[in-house]
Enzyme design. Structure first.
Site, PDB file in Angstrom:
ATOM      1  N   ASP A  53     -26.717 -70.923  32.304  1.00 41.01           N
ATOM      2  CA  ASP A  53     -26.770 -70.612  30.870  1.00 41.01           C
ATOM      3  C   ASP A  53     -27.970 -71.388  30.313  1.00 41.01           C
ATOM      4  O   ASP A  53     -28.535 -72.244  30.993  1.00 41.01           O
ATOM      5  CB  ASP A  53     -25.462 -71.069  30.193  1.00 41.01           C
ATOM      6  CG  ASP A  53     -25.472 -70.812  28.693  1.00 41.01           C
ATOM      7  OD1 ASP A  53     -25.865 -69.708  28.275  1.00 41.01           O
ATOM      8  OD2 ASP A  53     -25.112 -71.723  27.921  1.00 41.01           O
ATOM      9  N   SER A  54     -28.296 -71.117  29.060  1.00 44.21           N
ATOM     10  CA  SER A  54     -29.382 -71.874  28.433  1.00 44.21           C
ATOM     11  C   SER A  54     -28.970 -73.320  28.173  1.00 44.21           C
ATOM     12  O   SER A  54     -29.812 -74.150  27.839  1.00 44.21           O
ATOM     13  CB  SER A  54     -29.765 -71.220  27.110  1.00 44.21           C
ATOM     14  OG  SER A  54     -28.667 -71.285  26.230  1.00 44.21           O
ATOM     15  N   TYR A  73     -32.033 -69.668  23.894  1.00 45.78           N
ATOM     16  CA  TYR A  73     -32.667 -68.427  24.337  1.00 45.78           C
ATOM     17  C   TYR A  73     -32.662 -67.369  23.217  1.00 45.78           C
ATOM     18  O   TYR A  73     -33.560 -66.547  23.119  1.00 45.78           O
ATOM     19  CB  TYR A  73     -31.880 -67.826  25.516  1.00 45.78           C
ATOM     20  CG  TYR A  73     -32.147 -68.427  26.886  1.00 45.78           C
ATOM     21  CD1 TYR A  73     -32.974 -69.531  27.072  1.00 45.78           C
ATOM     22  CD2 TYR A  73     -31.545 -67.860  28.017  1.00 45.78           C
ATOM     23  CE1 TYR A  73     -33.189 -70.054  28.347  1.00 45.78           C
ATOM     24  CE2 TYR A  73     -31.768 -68.371  29.286  1.00 45.78           C
ATOM     25  CZ  TYR A  73     -32.588 -69.466  29.452  1.00 45.78           C
ATOM     26  OH  TYR A  73     -32.801 -69.966  30.714  1.00 45.78           O
ATOM     27  N   GLY A  74     -31.596 -67.399  22.431  1.00 44.39           N
ATOM     28  CA  GLY A  74     -31.266 -66.261  21.555  1.00 44.39           C
ATOM     29  C   GLY A  74     -32.203 -65.976  20.407  1.00 44.39           C
ATOM     30  O   GLY A  74     -32.071 -64.959  19.730  1.00 44.39           O
ATOM     31  N   CYS A 101     -24.252 -66.187  30.208  1.00 46.22           N
ATOM     32  CA  CYS A 101     -25.002 -66.138  28.952  1.00 46.22           C
ATOM     33  C   CYS A 101     -25.207 -64.661  28.593  1.00 46.22           C
ATOM     34  O   CYS A 101     -25.794 -63.909  29.388  1.00 46.22           O
ATOM     35  CB  CYS A 101     -26.342 -66.842  29.170  1.00 46.22           C
ATOM     36  SG  CYS A 101     -27.472 -66.733  27.766  1.00 46.22           S
ATOM     37  N   ASN A 102     -24.706 -64.272  27.442  1.00 46.33           N
ATOM     38  CA  ASN A 102     -24.863 -62.878  27.003  1.00 46.33           C
ATOM     39  C   ASN A 102     -26.330 -62.527  26.796  1.00 46.33           C
ATOM     40  O   ASN A 102     -26.778 -61.425  27.089  1.00 46.33           O
ATOM     41  CB  ASN A 102     -24.122 -62.656  25.685  1.00 46.33           C
ATOM     42  CG  ASN A 102     -22.630 -62.804  25.826  1.00 46.33           C
ATOM     43  OD1 ASN A 102     -21.922 -61.827  25.980  1.00 46.33           O
ATOM     44  ND2 ASN A 102     -22.131 -64.031  25.799  1.00 46.33           N
ATOM     45  N   THR A 103     -27.088 -63.505  26.248  1.00 54.06           N
ATOM     46  CA  THR A 103     -28.492 -63.255  25.913  1.00 54.06           C
ATOM     47  C   THR A 103     -29.319 -63.024  27.175  1.00 54.06           C
ATOM     48  O   THR A 103     -30.084 -62.053  27.256  1.00 54.06           O
ATOM     49  CB  THR A 103     -29.054 -64.462  25.128  1.00 54.06           C
ATOM     50  OG1 THR A 103     -28.123 -64.819  24.103  1.00 54.06           O
ATOM     51  CG2 THR A 103     -30.382 -64.150  24.509  1.00 54.06           C
ATOM     52  N   CYS A 120     -21.265 -64.847  22.444  1.00 56.91           N
ATOM     53  CA  CYS A 120     -22.176 -65.877  22.972  1.00 56.91           C
ATOM     54  C   CYS A 120     -21.272 -66.955  23.563  1.00 56.91           C
ATOM     55  O   CYS A 120     -20.302 -67.380  22.918  1.00 56.91           O
ATOM     56  CB  CYS A 120     -23.025 -66.452  21.841  1.00 56.91           C
ATOM     57  SG  CYS A 120     -23.908 -67.964  22.296  1.00 56.91           S
ATOM     58  N   HIS A 163     -21.620 -70.018  24.007  1.00 58.67           N
ATOM     59  CA  HIS A 163     -21.560 -71.277  23.244  1.00 58.67           C
ATOM     60  C   HIS A 163     -20.458 -71.226  22.174  1.00 58.67           C
ATOM     61  O   HIS A 163     -19.818 -72.236  21.895  1.00 58.67           O
ATOM     62  CB  HIS A 163     -22.892 -71.547  22.541  1.00 58.67           C
ATOM     63  CG  HIS A 163     -23.936 -72.160  23.415  1.00 58.67           C
ATOM     64  ND1 HIS A 163     -24.629 -71.446  24.355  1.00 58.67           N
ATOM     65  CD2 HIS A 163     -24.403 -73.443  23.483  1.00 58.67           C
ATOM     66  CE1 HIS A 163     -25.497 -72.253  24.958  1.00 58.67           C
ATOM     67  NE2 HIS A 163     -25.381 -73.460  24.448  1.00 58.67           N
TER      68      HIS A 163
HETATM   69  N1  DGL Z   1     -24.912 -68.973  25.560  1.00 61.76           N
HETATM   70  C1  DGL Z   1     -25.859 -67.939  25.352  1.00 61.76           C
HETATM   71  C2  DGL Z   1     -25.186 -66.579  25.177  1.00 61.76           C
HETATM   72  O1  DGL Z   1     -24.092 -66.361  25.611  1.00 61.76           O
HETATM   73  C3  DGL Z   1     -26.856 -68.082  24.252  1.00 61.76           C
HETATM   74  C4  DGL Z   1     -27.479 -69.357  24.026  1.00 61.76           C
HETATM   75  C5  DGL Z   1     -28.865 -69.403  23.457  1.00 61.76           C
HETATM   76  O2  DGL Z   1     -29.206 -68.779  22.450  1.00 61.76           O
HETATM   77  O3  DGL Z   1     -29.559 -70.148  24.084  1.00 61.76           O
HETATM   78  O4  DGL Z   1     -25.789 -65.695  24.621  1.00 61.76           O
END
Ligand code: DGL
Length: 271
Positions: free
Chosen positions: A14-15, A46-47, A77-79, A187, A189
């Site tokens: 993940d990020s 990342y997002g 991580c969805n992104t 997300c 997080h």
């Molecule tokens: N945890 C990441 C997700 O599920 C996103 C985190 C980020 O923006 O870095 O999208």
């Protein structure tokens, strides 16, 4: 027939710390497996980055884990999934499992009111996500809620509950809560602050995520590929002892300790 890779670890990335919410769910199903968790903290979040940057960061993260020797990869991580899963799948022979906002699960609840999807701006803009919701927009009213800035608060000010609560309060201040039936945490997080989100919304609204589905999918894929190590645990017996190696990009700054602490809150102790 036993696959020779069966004893290899499973890579998860993940990020940052968000993917720990996914890893916890996976460990409850697959506690006999070994894991390598990579938090790309140096490049978090990342997002809010352009898609091509997130794509290349995700490809690099997958490559890093692949070189360590893994039997499967979970993009927690969805992104990163929306930006890079198809490229990553083309580059590696091991199974790659990704995340997507649990919109189907939300629609299956047959909500009377709106479904709100909380996710990063990049996930909500992505082609992959827009294809996903195009299957459901005739079945429910789906509202997209990009949460720019929330990942940063969770990464940097995790213990500052007031800051998290203020962010959430301003996010929902213009919404009529009585019109909302389901909130999808799109997300990984945000799952770490599920309690705070539920508190802001009040008791009547379902707050759902895709972590359990991802864990089950990983188990099925490993089973089908004869990559499953030892017993399949149906009912976890807590506290679980887990074998997880952590890698953090950048200076780390206590990230590994926070990851372990988050797992511990779920009854999972890293050996
Ligand atoms: N945890 C990441 C997700 O599920 C996103 C985190 C980020 O923006 O870095 O999208």
């Amino acid at each position: 027939m036993k696959n020779s890779k069966v004893k290899l670890p499973i890579g998860v990335f993940d990020s940052g710390i968000g993917g720990i919410s996914v890893l916890a769910e996976i460990l409850k199903l697959l506690s006999h497996e070994e894991f390598i968790y990579f938090a790309d903290t140096l490049h978090s979040p990342y997002g809010i980055k352009p898609e091509n940057i997130v794509q290349s960061l995700s490809i690099k993260a997958a490559e890093f884990l692949s070189l360590l020797g893994i039997k499967s990869l979970v993009i927690a991580c969805n992104t990163a999934t929306s930006a890079a899963i198809s490229n990553i799948r083309k580059m590696h022979t091991f199974p790659v499992i990704g995340m997507e906002p649990a919109v189907k699960l939300a629609v299956d609840l047959k909500p009377k009111g709106k479904i709100i999807v909380m996710a990063t701006p990049l996930t909500l803009k992505s082609k992959k996500f827009n294809e996903l919701i195009s299957h459901y927009t005739h079945l429910a009213e789906i509202i997209l809620m990009p949460c720019a800035g929330l990942v940063e608060i969770i990464e940097q000010d995790y213990s500052d509950r007031r800051k998290i609560e203020n962010y959430l309060a301003s996010l929902f201040s213009s919404r009529e809560k009585k019109d909302i039936s389901v909130v999808v945490l799109g997300c990984t997080h945000y799952i770490l602050i599920k309690e705070e989100i539920m508190k802001i919304l009040g008791g009547e609204i379902h707050v759902i995520d895709g972590n359990y589905g991802t864990a089950k999918q990983l188990r099925t894929v490993l089973q089908n590929e004869c990559l499953l190590n030892n017993t399949v645990i149906e009912k976890p017996c807590l506290p679980l002892k887990a074998q997880v190696k952590f890698y953090i990009s950048g200076n780390g700054n206590g990230v590994e300790a926070r990851c372990k602490q988050l797992l511990q809150q779920e009854g999972i102790i890293c050996e």
